[in-house]
Design a protein around this motif. Structure first.
Motif, PDB file in Angstrom:
ATOM      1  N   GLN A 118       0.845  -1.198   0.000  1.00  0.00           N
ATOM      2  CA  GLN A 118       0.000   0.000   0.000  1.00  0.00           C
ATOM      3  C   GLN A 118       0.879   1.247   0.000  1.00  0.00           C
ATOM      4  O   GLN A 118       2.013   1.223   0.496  1.00  0.00           O
ATOM      5  N   ASN A 147      -8.174   3.092  -1.069  1.00  0.00           N
ATOM      6  CA  ASN A 147      -8.656   2.239   0.015  1.00  0.00           C
ATOM      7  C   ASN A 147      -9.089   3.019   1.247  1.00  0.00           C
ATOM      8  O   ASN A 147      -9.999   2.601   1.953  1.00  0.00           O
ATOM      9  N   CYS A 181      -4.791   6.336   1.001  1.00  0.00           N
ATOM     10  CA  CYS A 181      -4.066   5.067   0.986  1.00  0.00           C
ATOM     11  C   CYS A 181      -4.510   4.364  -0.286  1.00  0.00           C
ATOM     12  O   CYS A 181      -5.703   4.124  -0.488  1.00  0.00           O
ATOM     13  N   SER A 211      -3.627   1.403  -3.642  1.00  0.00           N
ATOM     14  CA  SER A 211      -2.842   0.293  -4.171  1.00  0.00           C
ATOM     15  C   SER A 211      -2.932   0.370  -5.685  1.00  0.00           C
ATOM     16  O   SER A 211      -3.990   0.727  -6.223  1.00  0.00           O
ATOM     17  N   LEU A 230      -2.224  -2.463   4.747  1.00  0.00           N
ATOM     18  CA  LEU A 230      -3.580  -2.047   5.126  1.00  0.00           C
ATOM     19  C   LEU A 230      -4.222  -3.233   5.832  1.00  0.00           C
ATOM     20  O   LEU A 230      -4.293  -4.326   5.267  1.00  0.00           O
TER      21      LEU A 230
END
Ligand code: ADP
Ligand code: ASP
Ligand code: MG
Length: 414
Positions: A305, A338, A350, A352, A379
């Protein structure tokens, strides 16, 4: 009709393929079987794609195809498979030679799909060799998608009609119909894929289209556990889950089932079994419309992440126009958000994503924003959390970001 799905681990070697054939042979009713590429084949093809403009690529491709042929030979399944395996091999070579002329996501799908085409060919040949009446079905003729290569969207109406037609054409004559997970095609016949790990989703699409009696995904674990056993060896089996709970768990990244799998089968209330191909006699997990179940804390860990902190270069407060600009780009570069938080002068997310896509985003946004990046984060999501679980998870780690809503606790850990 029932639908079974076998993933890469279940067909990694000749012995495993025999085990899969034994599980299939036990089913007396007509069965539709969805199969992934053998073992880590998809990763191996990704490596070839990475090398596609070098001399190595064709050699790597030939080696991979030879490994498939060796497995077919071990299974005495050469007779019914060799013609097709040779054909996929030469098609693959052509695609690699052609690389420079193609859009790269489309190129990726044309080559990566060969993994599933080869694996299903070998499994069907093995079933036929063992006397089971089996038919290989081309998923590209059943699954219609748009042109978003590498993460194509299913065109549900056309797919439903063609899946039903194809199955109806063969169900009287064959007990077992085997098709590929993960792959589809555009209306003009170009191969697409549904996103990595997408074979569970393929099985759900078929189950939906034919109103399956049940769907079973066969895994290398006993069922859905309270956490990934590779990270949490003490994780325990959850014997029953509601569709809603399964959707939440997989949405947050529980790898055991692809996140897009549950909604189609929930719509038709088709029970989903998650069972072990190593211990097929065990009950596993059943996912259905059950209500009022009590769950233990369930942990989902997602690695790789990034935290990105954006602040505007012109000292303005973060406002809707900044957010809309950023989200358009997140969508464009397929960056998954996220968690997020905005303050007066910064917006923190956050995310990915593939590293290359993230670099492109940062490059493009650097004109308007100062961007601070923290990489290599975890995460962690806990459903039905309690304090002792949070204490256990955060021991010795730094919590960079956390949030609770209702029964879900999420944190970004370094
Ligand atoms: P497939 O062979 O169908 O592709 P995967 O390997 O993608 O299956 O999924 C199975 C793996 O998922 C297990 O080996 C396990 O390590 C991992 N996993 C992650 N979270 C869970 C969980 N909550 N319960 C069970 N397995 C999990
Ligand atoms: N073979 C594909 C992958 O490895 C699809 C799947 O296994 O579900 O991503
Ligand atoms: Mg998988």
């Amino acid at each position: 009709m029932k639908v079974y799905k076998f993933g890469g681990a279940s067909v990694a070697h000749a012995d495993n393929i025999l085990n899969v054939c034994n599980i299939i042979a036990l089913e007396k009713e007509p069965l539709i079987v969805v199969i992934s590429a053998l073992g880590k084949t998809t990763n191996a093809i990704e490596k070839i794609i990475h090398e596609a403009d070098t001399d190595k690529a064709v050699k790597m491709w030939d080696e991979l195809c030879d490994e498939h042929k060796t497995i077919a030979k071990k299974l005495n399944a050469e007779e019914h498979s060799i013609v097709y395996l040779d054909e996929y091999q030469s098609e693959g070579r052509e695609i690699i030679y052609d690389y420079s002329r193609r859009n790269s996501d489309e190129f990726y799908d044309q080559l990566i799909s060969k993994g599933e085409l080869m694996s299903t060919t070998i499994v069907v040949a093995t079933l036929i060799e063992r006397g089971l009446s089996s038919k290989w079905l081309d998923a590209r003729k059943m699954f219609r998608s748009d042109e978003r290569f590498r993460s194509a969207n299913i065109q549900w109406r056309e797919t439903e009609a063609s899946v039903q037609d194809m199955i109806n054409d063969h169900v009287q004559r064959y007990n077992v119909m085997v098709t590929q997970g993960f792959i589809a095609s555009t209306r003009d016949g170009r191969t697409t894929t549904l996103g990595r790990e997408g074979s569970d989703y393929s099985a759900a699409i078929i189950s939906y289209c034919i109103n399956a009696e049940s769907m079973t995904v066969w895994k290398d674990v006993d069922g859905v556990l309270t956490g990934d056993p590779r990270i949490f060896p003490n994780a325990t089996l959850i014997s029953q889950l509601s569709y809603e709970e399964a959707i939440e768990m997989t949405y947050y990244g529980a790898q055991v089932i692809h996140p897009k799998t549950i909604q189609p089968i929930q719509r038709k209330e088709i029970p989903l079994n998650v069972k072990s191909f190593i211990h097929p006699d065990r009950n596993g997990t059943i996912i259905n419309a059950a209500g009022g179940l009590l769950y233990p804390p369930m942990i989902v860990v997602s690695n790789n992440q990034y935290l990105l902190e954006f602040s505007s270069k012109d000292f303005s407060f973060i406002a809707e126009r900044h957010l809309s600009m950023l989200f358009r780009k997140f969508n464009h570069y397929r960056i998954r958000v996220n968690m997020m938080r905005n303050s007066a002068i910064s917006f923190i997310v956050c995310v990915s994503a593939e590293k290359e896509r993230l670099e492109l985003l940062k490059e493009e946004m650097a004109y308007d924003f100062e961007i601070e990046e923290t990489t290599n984060l975890q995460l962690v999501t806990v459903r039905h959390y309690n304090q002792s679980t949070i204490d256990f998870l955060t021991k010795g780690k730094t919590v960079l970001f956390e949030e609770t809503h209702d029964i879900t606790y999420q944190m970004v850990l370094k």
